[in-house]
Design a protein around this motif. Structure first.
Motif, mmCIF file in Angstrom:
data_model
loop_
_atom_site.group_PDB
_atom_site.id
_atom_site.type_symbol
_atom_site.label_atom_id
_atom_site.label_comp_id
_atom_site.label_asym_id
_atom_site.label_seq_id
_atom_site.Cartn_x
_atom_site.Cartn_y
_atom_site.Cartn_z
ATOM 1 N N ARG A 243 -2.148 0.991 -16.830
ATOM 2 C CA ARG A 243 -1.832 1.156 -15.550
ATOM 3 C C ARG A 243 -2.825 0.628 -14.673
ATOM 4 O O ARG A 243 -2.598 -0.346 -13.624
ATOM 5 C CB ARG A 243 -1.421 2.564 -15.006
ATOM 6 N N LEU B 65 -3.283 -2.673 -11.847
ATOM 7 C CA LEU B 65 -3.542 -2.597 -10.461
ATOM 8 C C LEU B 65 -4.950 -3.506 -9.960
ATOM 9 O O LEU B 65 -5.139 -3.661 -8.790
ATOM 10 C CB LEU B 65 -3.748 -1.178 -9.998
ATOM 11 N N LEU C 267 0.692 -2.656 -5.887
ATOM 12 C CA LEU C 267 0.077 -1.638 -5.183
ATOM 13 C C LEU C 267 0.224 -0.314 -6.311
ATOM 14 O O LEU C 267 -0.468 0.628 -6.165
ATOM 15 C CB LEU C 267 0.941 -1.218 -4.113
ATOM 16 N N ASP C 268 1.280 -0.464 -7.410
ATOM 17 C CA ASP C 268 1.322 0.507 -8.233
ATOM 18 C C ASP C 268 2.156 -0.089 -9.328
ATOM 19 O O ASP C 268 3.116 -0.848 -9.147
ATOM 20 C CB ASP C 268 2.000 1.742 -7.707
ATOM 21 N N TYR C 269 2.242 0.559 -10.347
ATOM 22 C CA TYR C 269 2.839 0.158 -11.571
ATOM 23 C C TYR C 269 3.176 1.264 -12.670
ATOM 24 O O TYR C 269 2.289 2.091 -13.153
ATOM 25 C CB TYR C 269 1.890 -1.037 -12.320
ATOM 26 N N ILE C 270 4.444 1.469 -13.166
ATOM 27 C CA ILE C 270 5.017 2.293 -14.010
ATOM 28 C C ILE C 270 5.482 1.676 -15.063
ATOM 29 O O ILE C 270 6.522 1.132 -14.789
ATOM 30 C CB ILE C 270 5.654 3.539 -13.331
ATOM 31 N N LYS D 16 5.215 -1.546 -7.531
ATOM 32 C CA LYS D 16 5.214 -1.366 -6.171
ATOM 33 C C LYS D 16 4.453 -2.632 -5.616
ATOM 34 O O LYS D 16 3.295 -2.776 -5.977
ATOM 35 C CB LYS D 16 4.439 -0.281 -5.827
ATOM 36 N N THR D 17 5.168 -3.518 -4.631
ATOM 37 C CA THR D 17 4.316 -4.624 -4.255
ATOM 38 C C THR D 17 4.603 -5.236 -3.031
ATOM 39 O O THR D 17 5.519 -4.937 -2.401
ATOM 40 C CB THR D 17 4.335 -5.970 -5.487
#
Length: 210
Positions: A121, A125, A131-134, A144-145
């Motif tokens: 993860r 980033l 901005l976030d990665y799952i 999240k981008t």
């Protein structure tokens, strides 16, 4: 919670905060003492011993987490015993993918690789594109981008995101506002933050547009 190391202890504490009754078990008396005042119950025990688990009433639990660190034999034997007790929901911490596969074979319903998952993860980033990665599975993720310039000023239905990139925007946050569900007629603005879902390679390509 079997194993009260850093991961197990932190998880046990968080479960209590969220309203769950937690029995923490570890073979190390110092670890058990450390969490004794924070958990519902705590006990020192050898969790590879069937009699010890039965005396603690563990067969009556519906959920169990095996968070034993580097002692692979204990991790595997403990997970196997929990499976023999037919506990409905067994989570187990693995130190490698091979360890995880063994845990699944002996009865774990869910395997967690904390170090590997967090490393993967953070790697996404560090590039600064996200901005976030799952990642939910090996080939499906949510990112999240920032909204890429190519779609700013257009409704999502007209942007061609799904046909061009194979991803779906599920939520959007306009500057100064809260996240909201993304609709087909939602117009993307400069500075918007998007939550997009799709195949891992496709969400990565989409994030590259920023």
């Amino acid at each position: 919670m079997i194993g009260l190391g850093r991961f197990g202890g932190s998880l046990a504490r968080e479960l209590v905060v969220r309203g769950s009754d937690v029995l923490g078990v570890d073979s190390d008396p110092e670890r058990v003492q450390r969490y004794a005042d924070e958990l519902t119950h705590s006990a020192v025990a050898d969790t590879t011993n069937r009699d010890a688990l039965e005396q603690l009433g563990i067969p009556e639990f519906r959920h169990a987490v095996v968070s034993i660190g580097t002692d692979l034999e204990s991790s595997i034997l403990t997970t196997s015993l929990l499976a023999d007790f037919e506990i409905a929901n067994i989570w187990a911490k693995a130190t490698s993918r091979q360890h995880g596969r063994i845990l699944e074979r002996v009865g774990a319903h869910h395997v967690v690789l904390p170090e590997h998952d967090m490393g993967e993860r953070v790697a996404h980033l560090v590039t600064g594109r996200m901005l976030d990665y799952i990642e939910f599975e090996e080939d499906y993720a949510m990112v999240k981008t920032l909204a890429p310039p190519a779609i700013i000023g257009s409704p999502l239905a007209e942007s061609g995101i799904r046909s061009k990139y194979g991803i779906t925007v599920v939520a959007i946050k306009h500057p100064g506002e809260d996240f909201t569900h993304a609709a087909l007629d939602t117009v993307v603005r400069d500075g918007d933050i998007l939550i997009a879902a799709g195949r891992s390679t496709q969400v990565e390509l989409f994030a590259d547009l920023t």
